[in-house]
Design a protein around this motif. Sequence first.
Motif, PDB file in Angstrom:
ATOM      1  N   LYS A  60      11.013  -6.901  54.402  1.00  0.00           N
ATOM      2  CA  LYS A  60       9.954  -6.472  55.310  1.00  0.00           C
ATOM      3  C   LYS A  60       8.791  -7.444  55.127  1.00  0.00           C
ATOM      4  CE  LYS A  60       6.490  -2.897  55.943  1.00  0.00           C
ATOM      5  NZ  LYS A  60       5.823  -1.775  55.253  1.00  0.00           N
ATOM      6  N   TYR A  61       8.389  -8.076  56.237  1.00  0.00           N
ATOM      7  CA  TYR A  61       7.216  -8.943  56.227  1.00  0.00           C
ATOM      8  C   TYR A  61       6.086  -8.215  56.942  1.00  0.00           C
ATOM      9  CZ  TYR A  61      10.003 -13.005  54.768  1.00  0.00           C
ATOM     10  OH  TYR A  61      10.806 -13.881  54.085  1.00  0.00           O
ATOM     11  N   ASP A  62       4.969  -8.024  56.253  1.00  0.00           N
ATOM     12  CA  ASP A  62       3.784  -7.463  56.891  1.00  0.00           C
ATOM     13  C   ASP A  62       3.118  -8.581  57.685  1.00  0.00           C
ATOM     14  OD1 ASP A  62       3.969  -4.831  55.780  1.00  0.00           O
ATOM     15  OD2 ASP A  62       3.331  -5.694  53.875  1.00  0.00           O
ATOM     16  N   ILE A  63       2.670  -8.251  58.885  1.00  0.00           N
ATOM     17  CA  ILE A  63       2.089  -9.276  59.755  1.00  0.00           C
ATOM     18  C   ILE A  63       0.773  -8.799  60.361  1.00  0.00           C
ATOM     19  CG2 ILE A  63       4.316 -10.325  60.352  1.00  0.00           C
ATOM     20  CD1 ILE A  63       4.072  -8.804  63.071  1.00  0.00           C
ATOM     21  N   GLN A  64      -0.012  -9.760  60.794  1.00  0.00           N
ATOM     22  CA  GLN A  64      -1.183  -9.496  61.631  1.00  0.00           C
ATOM     23  C   GLN A  64      -0.844 -10.070  63.000  1.00  0.00           C
ATOM     24  OE1 GLN A  64      -4.415 -11.480  59.620  1.00  0.00           O
ATOM     25  NE2 GLN A  64      -5.034  -9.605  58.573  1.00  0.00           N
ATOM     26  N   GLN A  65      -0.698  -9.203  63.951  1.00  0.00           N
ATOM     27  CA  GLN A  65      -0.358  -9.635  65.303  1.00  0.00           C
ATOM     28  C   GLN A  65      -1.562 -10.340  65.925  1.00  0.00           C
ATOM     29  OE1 GLN A  65       1.795  -6.777  67.746  1.00  0.00           O
ATOM     30  NE2 GLN A  65       0.410  -7.263  69.429  1.00  0.00           N
ATOM     31  N   ILE A  66      -1.329 -11.525  66.488  1.00  0.00           N
ATOM     32  CA  ILE A  66      -2.398 -12.302  67.104  1.00  0.00           C
ATOM     33  C   ILE A  66      -2.326 -12.211  68.624  1.00  0.00           C
ATOM     34  CG2 ILE A  66      -3.342 -14.640  67.386  1.00  0.00           C
ATOM     35  CD1 ILE A  66      -2.241 -15.180  64.495  1.00  0.00           C
ATOM     36  N   LYS A  67      -1.125 -12.358  69.175  1.00  0.00           N
ATOM     37  CA  LYS A  67      -0.959 -12.335  70.640  1.00  0.00           C
ATOM     38  C   LYS A  67       0.405 -11.746  70.981  1.00  0.00           C
ATOM     39  CE  LYS A  67      -1.515 -14.855  74.829  1.00  0.00           C
ATOM     40  NZ  LYS A  67      -2.310 -14.084  75.713  1.00  0.00           N
ATOM     41  N   MET A  68       0.402 -10.919  72.005  1.00  0.00           N
ATOM     42  CA  MET A  68       1.634 -10.312  72.511  1.00  0.00           C
ATOM     43  C   MET A  68       2.037 -11.047  73.785  1.00  0.00           C
ATOM     44  SD  MET A  68       3.897  -7.837  72.270  1.00  0.00           S
ATOM     45  CE  MET A  68       3.148  -6.749  71.093  1.00  0.00           C
ATOM     46  N   PHE A  69       3.248 -11.587  73.811  1.00  0.00           N
ATOM     47  CA  PHE A  69       3.755 -12.256  75.008  1.00  0.00           C
ATOM     48  C   PHE A  69       4.728 -11.364  75.774  1.00  0.00           C
ATOM     49  CE2 PHE A  69       2.714 -15.711  72.048  1.00  0.00           C
ATOM     50  CZ  PHE A  69       1.813 -16.419  72.813  1.00  0.00           C
ATOM     51  N   LYS A  70       5.460 -10.545  75.043  1.00  0.00           N
ATOM     52  CA  LYS A  70       6.441  -9.658  75.681  1.00  0.00           C
ATOM     53  C   LYS A  70       6.694  -8.484  74.742  1.00  0.00           C
ATOM     54  CE  LYS A  70      11.219  -9.614  77.342  1.00  0.00           C
ATOM     55  NZ  LYS A  70      12.469 -10.363  77.415  1.00  0.00           N
ATOM     56  N   CYS A  71       6.498  -7.266  75.257  1.00  0.00           N
ATOM     57  CA  CYS A  71       6.748  -6.076  74.438  1.00  0.00           C
ATOM     58  C   CYS A  71       6.429  -4.823  75.234  1.00  0.00           C
ATOM     59  CB  CYS A  71       5.899  -6.099  73.183  1.00  0.00           C
ATOM     60  SG  CYS A  71       6.209  -4.707  72.093  1.00  0.00           S
ATOM     61  N   PRO A  72       7.043  -3.740  74.842  1.00  0.00           N
ATOM     62  CA  PRO A  72       6.712  -2.467  75.494  1.00  0.00           C
ATOM     63  C   PRO A  72       5.407  -1.878  74.950  1.00  0.00           C
ATOM     64  CG  PRO A  72       8.491  -2.151  73.926  1.00  0.00           C
ATOM     65  CD  PRO A  72       8.185  -3.623  73.964  1.00  0.00           C
ATOM     66  N   ASN A  73       4.310  -2.586  75.148  1.00  0.00           N
ATOM     67  CA  ASN A  73       2.947  -2.130  74.819  1.00  0.00           C
ATOM     68  C   ASN A  73       2.796  -1.424  73.480  1.00  0.00           C
ATOM     69  OD1 ASN A  73       1.956  -3.188  77.191  1.00  0.00           O
ATOM     70  ND2 ASN A  73       2.331  -1.302  78.335  1.00  0.00           N
ATOM     71  N   GLN A  74       3.098  -2.111  72.428  1.00  0.00           N
ATOM     72  CA  GLN A  74       2.825  -1.550  71.114  1.00  0.00           C
ATOM     73  C   GLN A  74       2.395  -2.658  70.159  1.00  0.00           C
ATOM     74  OE1 GLN A  74       6.940  -0.081  70.598  1.00  0.00           O
ATOM     75  NE2 GLN A  74       6.711  -0.769  68.512  1.00  0.00           N
ATOM     76  N   VAL A  75       1.681  -2.265  69.128  1.00  0.00           N
ATOM     77  CA  VAL A  75       1.219  -3.215  68.121  1.00  0.00           C
ATOM     78  C   VAL A  75       2.246  -3.225  66.992  1.00  0.00           C
ATOM     79  CG1 VAL A  75      -0.613  -3.758  66.478  1.00  0.00           C
ATOM     80  CG2 VAL A  75      -1.188  -2.827  68.720  1.00  0.00           C
ATOM     81  N   ILE A  76       2.646  -4.417  66.596  1.00  0.00           N
ATOM     82  CA  ILE A  76       3.635  -4.568  65.533  1.00  0.00           C
ATOM     83  C   ILE A  76       2.899  -4.914  64.236  1.00  0.00           C
ATOM     84  CG2 ILE A  76       5.680  -5.863  64.805  1.00  0.00           C
ATOM     85  CD1 ILE A  76       6.088  -4.201  67.370  1.00  0.00           C
ATOM     86  N   HIS A  77       3.187  -4.178  63.170  1.00  0.00           N
ATOM     87  CA  HIS A  77       2.544  -4.409  61.876  1.00  0.00           C
ATOM     88  C   HIS A  77       3.495  -5.029  60.861  1.00  0.00           C
ATOM     89  CE1 HIS A  77      -1.058  -2.313  63.127  1.00  0.00           C
ATOM     90  NE2 HIS A  77      -0.294  -1.333  63.590  1.00  0.00           N
ATOM     91  N   ALA A  78       4.788  -5.000  61.168  1.00  0.00           N
ATOM     92  CA  ALA A  78       5.775  -5.553  60.227  1.00  0.00           C
ATOM     93  C   ALA A  78       7.002  -6.003  60.998  1.00  0.00           C
ATOM     94  CB  ALA A  78       6.174  -4.502  59.186  1.00  0.00           C
ATOM     95  N   ILE A  79       7.678  -7.005  60.434  1.00  0.00           N
ATOM     96  CA  ILE A  79       8.970  -7.406  60.979  1.00  0.00           C
ATOM     97  C   ILE A  79       9.991  -7.322  59.855  1.00  0.00           C
ATOM     98  CG2 ILE A  79       8.038  -8.893  62.784  1.00  0.00           C
ATOM     99  CD1 ILE A  79       8.808 -11.270  61.011  1.00  0.00           C
ATOM    100  N   TYR A  80      11.237  -7.111  60.239  1.00  0.00           N
ATOM    101  CA  TYR A  80      12.322  -6.939  59.275  1.00  0.00           C
ATOM    102  C   TYR A  80      13.390  -7.987  59.539  1.00  0.00           C
ATOM    103  CZ  TYR A  80      10.060  -2.466  58.448  1.00  0.00           C
ATOM    104  OH  TYR A  80       9.145  -1.492  58.132  1.00  0.00           O
ATOM    105  N   THR A  81      14.007  -8.446  58.457  1.00  0.00           N
ATOM    106  CA  THR A  81      15.076  -9.433  58.567  1.00  0.00           C
ATOM    107  C   THR A  81      16.067  -9.194  57.438  1.00  0.00           C
ATOM    108  OG1 THR A  81      15.519 -11.795  58.881  1.00  0.00           O
ATOM    109  CG2 THR A  81      13.926 -11.225  57.169  1.00  0.00           C
ATOM    110  N   ALA A  82      17.272  -9.709  57.598  1.00  0.00           N
ATOM    111  CA  ALA A  82      18.286  -9.577  56.547  1.00  0.00           C
ATOM    112  C   ALA A  82      17.781 -10.261  55.272  1.00  0.00           C
ATOM    113  CB  ALA A  82      19.599 -10.192  57.002  1.00  0.00           C
ATOM    114  N   SER A  83      18.306  -9.845  54.149  1.00  0.00           N
ATOM    115  CA  SER A  83      17.793 -10.332  52.863  1.00  0.00           C
ATOM    116  C   SER A  83      18.221 -11.746  52.493  1.00  0.00           C
ATOM    117  CB  SER A  83      18.194  -9.369  51.737  1.00  0.00           C
ATOM    118  OG  SER A  83      19.596  -9.220  51.718  1.00  0.00           O
TER     119      SER A  83
END
Length: 184
Positions: A60-83
């Motif tokens: 789990k990577y915690d992120i600070q969202q800077i700009k949304m280019f495409k999304c169903p109108n929500q703010v993302i605080h973390a992204i997940y990826t395989a280990s």
Amino acid sequence: MTRYVSSCFITLLVLFLWRVEDIAEACKCSPPHPQQAFCDADIVIRAKVVGKKALSNEIKYDIQQIKMFKCPNQVIHAIYTASSPAACGVTLEINKEYLFTGKLETGRMHVTLCGYNPPWEDVSAAQKNGLTRLYKSGCDCKIIHCNSLPCPISTTDACLWMDWGTNNGQNLACIKSNGSCAWK
């Protein structure tokens, strides 16, 4: 007793060889064209990685969202990826900005090596223009990656991408005009 040991050894060998293909599986994919990654993604954002936490089978990577280019109108605080990269997991640096193209699964954004997730500093001006203006209008078109000649294309709703050893094609957008798709 020797026959028993021999039989067990042969059985174990057969079982191992049967499963070796599953063990040897690794992440297999061609890097997508930025427009195709945009169109295939549920979410496309520019974000800064601010933290990292290893979970049981993912990171789990915690992120600070800077700009949304495409999304169903929500703010993302973390992204997940395989280990691990072998499982198509993305390795990211803390305090670095990236462009993320990912899928929304059970309310969480997931990214993989098969997506398009470059450091923001590597995104060209033409690609930034594509993110804000062109890519969305070209999602009716399919970008076909050609690895070797001949590269047959039999449809008008596709663009052929022959970017052998250069990144020039990544700065173009495939847009539909007058009923067919073409590079712009």
